[in-house]
Design a protein around this motif. Structure first.
Motif, PDB file in Angstrom:
ATOM      1  N   CYS A   1       0.780  -1.081  -0.018  1.00 13.00           N
ATOM      2  CA  CYS A   1      -0.001   0.007   0.124  1.00 13.00           C
ATOM      3  C   CYS A   1       0.798   1.382  -0.045  1.00 13.00           C
ATOM      4  CB  CYS A   1      -0.947   0.001   1.144  1.00 13.00           C
ATOM      5  SG  CYS A   1      -1.982  -1.246   1.228  1.00 13.00           S
TER       6      CYS A   1
ATOM      7  N   GLU B   1      -7.513   0.660  -6.136  1.00 14.54           N
ATOM      8  CA  GLU B   1      -8.810  -0.093  -6.236  1.00 14.54           C
ATOM      9  C   GLU B   1      -8.668  -1.247  -7.532  1.00 14.54           C
ATOM     10  OE1 GLU B   1     -12.346   2.020  -6.041  1.00 14.54           O
ATOM     11  OE2 GLU B   1     -11.849   3.430  -4.656  1.00 14.54           O
TER      12      GLU B   1
ATOM     13  N   LEU C   1      -6.506  -4.027  -6.188  1.00 12.80           N
ATOM     14  CA  LEU C   1      -7.153  -4.715  -5.265  1.00 12.80           C
ATOM     15  C   LEU C   1      -8.354  -5.511  -5.894  1.00 12.80           C
ATOM     16  CD1 LEU C   1      -7.719  -2.534  -2.071  1.00 12.80           C
ATOM     17  CD2 LEU C   1      -6.775  -4.836  -2.114  1.00 12.80           C
TER      18      LEU C   1
ATOM     19  N   LEU D   1      -7.270  -9.389  -5.015  1.00  7.40           N
ATOM     20  CA  LEU D   1      -8.194 -10.272  -3.970  1.00  7.40           C
ATOM     21  C   LEU D   1      -8.774 -11.395  -4.880  1.00  7.40           C
ATOM     22  CD1 LEU D   1     -10.285  -7.369  -2.557  1.00  7.40           C
ATOM     23  CD2 LEU D   1      -9.331  -9.181  -1.179  1.00  7.40           C
TER      24      LEU D   1
ATOM     25  N   LEU E   1      -1.647  -7.215   3.246  1.00  8.04           N
ATOM     26  CA  LEU E   1      -1.733  -5.800   2.997  1.00  8.04           C
ATOM     27  C   LEU E   1      -0.640  -5.125   3.480  1.00  8.04           C
ATOM     28  CD1 LEU E   1      -5.621  -5.074   3.567  1.00  8.04           C
ATOM     29  CD2 LEU E   1      -4.520  -5.315   1.323  1.00  8.04           C
TER      30      LEU E   1
ATOM     31  N   THR F   1     -10.320   3.922  -0.386  1.00  5.63           N
ATOM     32  CA  THR F   1      -9.999   2.388  -0.450  1.00  5.63           C
ATOM     33  C   THR F   1     -10.403   1.848   0.814  1.00  5.63           C
ATOM     34  OG1 THR F   1      -8.480   3.123  -2.257  1.00  5.63           O
ATOM     35  CG2 THR F   1      -8.910   0.942  -1.264  1.00  5.63           C
ATOM     36  N   GLN F   2     -10.079   2.565   2.114  1.00  7.12           N
ATOM     37  CA  GLN F   2     -10.272   1.860   3.285  1.00  7.12           C
ATOM     38  C   GLN F   2     -11.649   1.296   3.600  1.00  7.12           C
ATOM     39  OE1 GLN F   2      -8.836   4.119   6.636  1.00  7.12           O
ATOM     40  NE2 GLN F   2      -6.876   4.648   5.261  1.00  7.12           N
TER      41      GLN F   2
ATOM     42  N   LYS G   1     -13.777   0.503   1.255  1.00  4.12           N
ATOM     43  CA  LYS G   1     -14.246  -0.513   0.545  1.00  4.12           C
ATOM     44  C   LYS G   1     -13.696  -1.989   0.896  1.00  4.12           C
ATOM     45  CE  LYS G   1     -15.169   2.455  -3.413  1.00  4.12           C
ATOM     46  NZ  LYS G   1     -14.947   2.532  -5.041  1.00  4.12           N
ATOM     47  N   ILE G   2     -12.499  -1.779   1.439  1.00  7.50           N
ATOM     48  CA  ILE G   2     -11.611  -3.198   1.889  1.00  7.50           C
ATOM     49  C   ILE G   2     -12.358  -3.502   3.084  1.00  7.50           C
ATOM     50  CG2 ILE G   2      -9.908  -1.851   3.345  1.00  7.50           C
ATOM     51  CD1 ILE G   2      -9.537  -4.972   0.910  1.00  7.50           C
TER      52      ILE G   2
ATOM     53  N   VAL H   1     -15.214  -5.588   2.375  1.00  8.21           N
ATOM     54  CA  VAL H   1     -14.808  -6.774   1.531  1.00  8.21           C
ATOM     55  C   VAL H   1     -14.389  -7.870   2.988  1.00  8.21           C
ATOM     56  CG1 VAL H   1     -12.664  -8.166   0.438  1.00  8.21           C
ATOM     57  CG2 VAL H   1     -13.656  -6.009  -0.462  1.00  8.21           C
TER      58      VAL H   1
ATOM     59  N   PHE I   1     -16.967  -8.435  -3.382  1.00  8.88           N
ATOM     60  CA  PHE I   1     -16.634  -7.023  -3.946  1.00  8.88           C
ATOM     61  C   PHE I   1     -17.104  -6.795  -5.628  1.00  8.88           C
ATOM     62  CE2 PHE I   1     -13.131  -9.655  -4.764  1.00  8.88           C
ATOM     63  CZ  PHE I   1     -12.822  -9.460  -5.924  1.00  8.88           C
TER      64      PHE I   1
ATOM     65  N   VAL J   1      -6.989 -12.024   5.328  1.00  9.85           N
ATOM     66  CA  VAL J   1      -6.243 -11.060   5.256  1.00  9.85           C
ATOM     67  C   VAL J   1      -5.308 -10.618   6.503  1.00  9.85           C
ATOM     68  CG1 VAL J   1      -6.357  -8.205   5.165  1.00  9.85           C
ATOM     69  CG2 VAL J   1      -8.028  -9.762   3.798  1.00  9.85           C
TER      70      VAL J   1
END
Length: 481
Positions: A202, A211, A214, A229, A239, A249-250, A252-253, A256, A262, A277
């Motif tokens: 990251c 994105e 990922l 992913l 990560l 992005t935080q 969205k992850i 997930v 996703f 993860v």
């Protein structure tokens, strides 16, 4: 829990699909079905199976099996495909295999032959994937956490314990201390060890690319892209330096982690995955979350099992073992002749503060091997080490435990004070080297144990190393003896 092999059956006849499904489920496979090209493409986007069983003739379908095969080979080149047909000919079988199918089987078929073909196809695909992963990361593969210090022994025990679970782990520690190696150690000791291990850094990823890296993309100028992913499905995704992940992005992850599904960039379909993860950070994520620059809900999702990887200066005892490992590794990778460090050189390396940790140590070993390659069997001495180790440069950041002055630091003080400064630093380094064991330290430095205790008290070495004063009862017992 091991992930079951999943097979997608694409056939326009429901009876055939159900027949194959029954055979496969009896053997422990997980099965999904599709009756036409539209359903097949949707199923592939939702979750990529381990193998595709595809009928050539699909009535009422926009695309027949050969067109689907062509699209699959372009978009998912690693997915093995077995073609089936009730109207097969030699020409059709040859054409499908030339187009990339693993094999061809004609209806009606015997279940034993179908199962044998499926097993071989899955095994071949697995071997190809493993070889690709090994080639991609051959320069960093090291599934061992080297070190015999108590810190490293305890770290291995903790990692092995949590590896057996599916819990998320947050590995913290200074840059270069071995957080990625610790993550790999977890993976190879987990039930997911036969599945992929992928790393997304990251810290070096541009926000606009995060994105797509990922989640992947559904299309665009470069065509469809499979994100990490999806590539890590069934395995582990690291990560790396997650504190540098963009705030957008935080969120969205986080979804997930909650849902294990996703959407690719530019797609309305959800892709389902089963990924463990692991995150690493050299920053204080709790402080970052309190300051609003890292999502607090994501911090708590990632921080299920917090583990700190110790810096090298706190386990200086392990340096000799790491030296041997790096010499062998660099010699194998570069063809340089090996090197052997003298006891004095090892002591000098153990006394250094290592702000760059294990990564810096490896760089030092490579530098020494390059500079003194072909010198014969001569030992590497203190004078052969880089100036950062022996010269004027401070060995660690100001105020850091274990910081060394270097020669320039002694030039501005009287001899007596410089001697005391050196003795204090020397004893601190030796005590840390032997992990606070006063008897072993005294034996090595050539002092009586009681004399060493007096010296430690005089120089206030215990104030910085955590050494306790010798109990009066022990002194009295030795005197009476």
């Amino acid at each position: 829990m091991p992930v079951r092999t999943e097979i997608l059956i694409v056939d326009d006849e429901a009876d055939i699909r159900n027949l194959i499904r029954g055979i496969l489920e009896d053997e422990g496979y997980s099965v999904r079905q599709a009756g036409n090209s539209k359903q097949a493409y949707e199923a592939l986007e939702t979750r990529l199976p381990d193998l595709l069983v595809l009928d050539i003739w699909l009535q009422g379908s926009e695309h027949d099996g050969m067109q689907i095969l062509s699209n699959v080979r372009e978009k998912y080149p690693a997915l093995p495909v077995i073609m089936i047909s009730g109207h097969g000919t030699i020409e059709t079988a040859v054409a499908s295999i030339k187009q990339g199918a693993y094999d061809f089987i004609e209806k009606p078929f015997k279940s034993d032959r179908l199962l044998l073909m499926l097993r071989r196809a899955v095994e071949t695909a697995t071997l190809r994937r493993e070889n690709a992963n090994l080639r991609r990361r051959v320069h960093t593969i090291n599934n061992s956490l080297l070190g015999q210090s108590s810190l490293m022994q305890n770290l291995r025990l903790v990692l092995e314990r949590v590896a057996a679970t599916n819990s998320r782990i947050l590995l913290t520690g200074e840059p270069g201390c071995g957080k990625e190696v610790a993550a790999r150690y977890v993976h190879v000791h987990s039930p997911r060890r036969e599945q992929p291990f992928l790393v997304l850094n990251c810290a070096i990823m541009r926000p606009e690319r995060m994105e797509s890296e990922l989640f992947g993309t559904a299309g665009g100028s470069e065509g469809p892209v499979t994100g990490v992913l999806e590539q890590a499905d069934g395995g582990t995704l690291l990560l790396d330096e997650v504190g540098d992940m963009p705030i957008e992005t935080q969120g969205k992850i986080l979804r997930v982690l909650q849902d294990q599904k996703f959407q690719k960039v530019g797609s309305d379909h959800f892709v389902e995955v089963d990924v463990r993860v692991i995150a690493t950070s050299n920053k204080d994520l709790k402080a970052a979350s309190d300051a609003g620059i890292f999502r607090q809900d994501l911090y708590y999702r990632l921080n299920v099992v917090p583990i700190t990887v110790p810096p090298l200066r706190e386990r200086a005892q392990d340096i000799s073992l790491l030296l041997e490992h790096f010499v062998h590794e660099i010699s194998r990778q570069t063809g340089l002749p090996g090197a052997q460090f003298s006891d004095a050189a090892v002591l000098g390396l153990q006394a250094y503060g290592w702000p760059g940790n294990v990564r810096q140590l490896r760089n030092v070993v490579e530098w020494v091997m390059i500079m003194y390659a072909g010198r014969g069997n001569d030992l590497i001495e203190v004078a052969d080490l880089p100036a950062e180790i022996t010269g004027a440069a401070p060995a660690a950041r100001a105020g850091q435990k274990g910081a060394r002055l270097g020669m320039q630091g002694y030039l501005g003080v009287p001899l007596r004070e410089a001697r005391e400064m050196f003795e204090r630093e020397y004893l601190q380094a030796q005590i840390q080297r032997f992990e606070g064991n006063i008897s072993r330290t005294a034996q090595f430095v050539g002092m009586e144990r009681s004399a060493l205790h007096r010296k430690i008290k005089t120089l206030a070495v215990g104030d910085e190393t955590g050494v306790e004063e010798e109990p009066e009862g022990e002194i009295a017992a030795r005197k009476s003896a």
